[in-house]
Scaffold this motif. Sequence first.
Motif, PDB file in Angstrom:
ATOM      1  N   HIS A 187     -29.195 -29.818  42.924  1.00 56.24           N
ATOM      2  CA  HIS A 187     -30.195 -30.024  41.874  1.00 56.24           C
ATOM      3  C   HIS A 187     -29.784 -29.211  40.655  1.00 56.24           C
ATOM      4  N   ARG A 188     -30.074 -29.713  39.458  1.00 56.07           N
ATOM      5  CA  ARG A 188     -29.663 -29.017  38.223  1.00 56.07           C
ATOM      6  C   ARG A 188     -30.318 -27.665  38.049  1.00 56.07           C
ATOM      7  N   THR A 189     -31.573 -27.518  38.504  1.00 58.57           N
ATOM      8  CA  THR A 189     -32.292 -26.266  38.235  1.00 58.57           C
ATOM      9  C   THR A 189     -32.847 -25.592  39.480  1.00 58.57           C
ATOM     10  N   ASP A 190     -33.105 -26.332  40.528  1.00 60.74           N
ATOM     11  CA  ASP A 190     -33.691 -25.772  41.744  1.00 60.74           C
ATOM     12  C   ASP A 190     -32.612 -25.433  42.764  1.00 60.74           C
TER      13      ASP A 190
END
Length: 171
Positions: free
Chosen positions: A13-16
């Motif tokens: 995931h890009r942020t998580d």
Amino acid sequence: HIAQAAGGYILGHRTDETIHVLPDYPTAPWLWSTLTPDYTIPANVATVEGIAWADAPAYNAVYVSGQQGGVLRRVLRAGTTGDFATQMVTDALITADSVAAARGTAILAQAGRRADVTIRMPVLSGVGIIEVGKFVAYNDGLATYRGLVRAVRVEWADPAVWQTLEIETRG
């Protein structure tokens, strides 16, 4: 290796702090004309940076097998007789028919002619960054390409944020 055995890949995931296991081909390329794209990119917002053509034999069948108690499955491209088979694929982790089918589809999806189209476009409000694995349609004014986003690169060039997409298409 588990994802690869089933014809898939892992995407962070890009942020998580989350990972996703995704199929290489959620829908086989020979069915792409029937799909509704996740995104349609008009020619007036994007430019083609390059097109790289690749040709592979047009296989329409493959045997996929586990090892020592796994399964054996013949996977055919839909609508064909399966008369042009590629080499058999074995993997110790192919232990279920659904896994064999997914791996076989991923193998057959790589057959034939394809174009990897690279386009550059701004990150648009309401759209954002288009993620790897999304199905897109792009019209360059002459032709419409439909395919899967395989890579995304994002860059900031004041005052805009740009994204470069690598899209696997079929020619």
